[in-house]
Scaffold this motif. Structure first.
Motif, PDB file in Angstrom:
ATOM      1  N   LYS A 176       0.863  -1.189   0.000  1.00 45.62           N
ATOM      2  CA  LYS A 176       0.000   0.000   0.000  1.00 45.62           C
ATOM      3  C   LYS A 176       0.891   1.228   0.000  1.00 45.62           C
ATOM      4  CE  LYS A 176      -4.190  -1.855   1.811  1.00 45.62           C
ATOM      5  NZ  LYS A 176      -5.046  -1.809   0.661  1.00 45.62           N
ATOM      6  N   SER A 194       1.191   5.486   0.325  1.00 44.08           N
ATOM      7  CA  SER A 194       0.620   6.739   0.783  1.00 44.08           C
ATOM      8  C   SER A 194       1.320   7.856   0.010  1.00 44.08           C
ATOM      9  CB  SER A 194       0.852   6.908   2.291  1.00 44.08           C
ATOM     10  OG  SER A 194       0.386   8.165   2.721  1.00 44.08           O
ATOM     11  N   GLU A 198      -4.278   7.286  -0.514  1.00 45.04           N
ATOM     12  CA  GLU A 198      -3.878   5.900  -0.294  1.00 45.04           C
ATOM     13  C   GLU A 198      -4.100   5.130  -1.589  1.00 45.04           C
ATOM     14  OE1 GLU A 198      -2.533   4.735   2.613  1.00 45.04           O
ATOM     15  OE2 GLU A 198      -2.675   6.752   3.444  1.00 45.04           O
ATOM     16  N   SER A 207      -3.525   1.270  -3.677  1.00 46.04           N
ATOM     17  CA  SER A 207      -3.353  -0.171  -3.535  1.00 46.04           C
ATOM     18  C   SER A 207      -2.817  -0.752  -4.837  1.00 46.04           C
ATOM     19  CB  SER A 207      -4.697  -0.818  -3.199  1.00 46.04           C
ATOM     20  OG  SER A 207      -5.179  -0.327  -1.972  1.00 46.04           O
ATOM     21  N   ALA A 218       2.585   2.367   3.202  1.00 42.25           N
ATOM     22  CA  ALA A 218       1.523   2.464   4.214  1.00 42.25           C
ATOM     23  C   ALA A 218       1.233   1.076   4.772  1.00 42.25           C
ATOM     24  CB  ALA A 218       0.263   3.054   3.583  1.00 42.25           C
ATOM     25  N   GLY A 219       0.688   1.023   5.950  1.00 41.81           N
ATOM     26  CA  GLY A 219       0.262  -0.246   6.532  1.00 41.81           C
ATOM     27  C   GLY A 219       1.375  -1.070   7.142  1.00 41.81           C
TER      28      GLY A 219
END
Length: 196
Positions: free
Chosen positions: A150, A152, A161, A163, A181-182
């Protein structure tokens, strides 16, 4: 001029060829003389923005600072071979964290480093979850395709965000940065266009 292996070595060689001092290059590019010294001597690259500004100040395209040699025909990068084409890592501050580890950065793997006369710079970029990347701004445009993880994207005052399979296209003049991210690494294809 013989090809060099790092952007810093190429910058130093171009300065020598054009009889430009670090101070003059700093003035023309709007960068600090110490940053230029660190790029040339230590191989330090905080992000792509300084390279873009230096290329403009020297009157060359960004690819000139990244090339080993130039191919006039098509440049094909076979699956898996980008792994050995790492050009530089950004977002790695010199200081060590409290636990003794160094934060990871963004690893840029060139996909068309040998293509002569190009205005786009395509990379596969691996982004570690603890990368410390500052926002950058430079001329041009960027296109990103998320391969895994992920992402950002901080763009101006907004955060987006993304994917796997998502894309984004934006003007690089707006302050921006990408982060994983994540808590897991992310991998993207990034194409940076800088007008000459």
């Amino acid at each position: 001029m013989a090809a060099k292996h790092t952007p810093g070595e190429r910058i130093a060689e171009l300065r020598k060829t054009y009889s430009i001092t670090r101070e003059t290059l700093a003035e023309r590019s709007g960068l600090n003389v110490e940053l230029i010294r660190r790029i040339e001597e230590d191989g330090h690259i905080p992000d792509l923005a300084p390279l873009v500004k230096i290329a403009r100040a020297l009157g060359v395209r960004l690819g000139t600072l990244l090339d080993d040699h130039e191919e006039l025909g098509p440049v094909i990068t076979k699956a898996g071979s980008a792994e050995t084409a790492e050009r530089f890592v950004t977002g790695q501050p010199s200081e060590v964290k409290d636990n003794g580890s160094r934060p990871h950065g963004l690893s840029f793997k060139a996909l068309a480093a040998d293509k002569g006369g190009r205005h786009m710079e395509p990379f596969i970029v691996d982004i570690e979850p603890d990368a410390e990347q500052v926002k950058s701004t430079h001329e041009g445009e960027e296109f990103i395709y998320v391969l895994s993880g992920k992402l950002s994207l901080e763009y101006g005052m907004n955060t987006y965000e993304l994917s796997p399979g998502d894309t984004v296209y934006y003007d690089s003049i707006v302050p921006h940065r990408v982060l994983a991210a994540g808590g897991a690494p992310a991998r993207i294809v990034a194409v940076i266009y800088t007008p000459m």
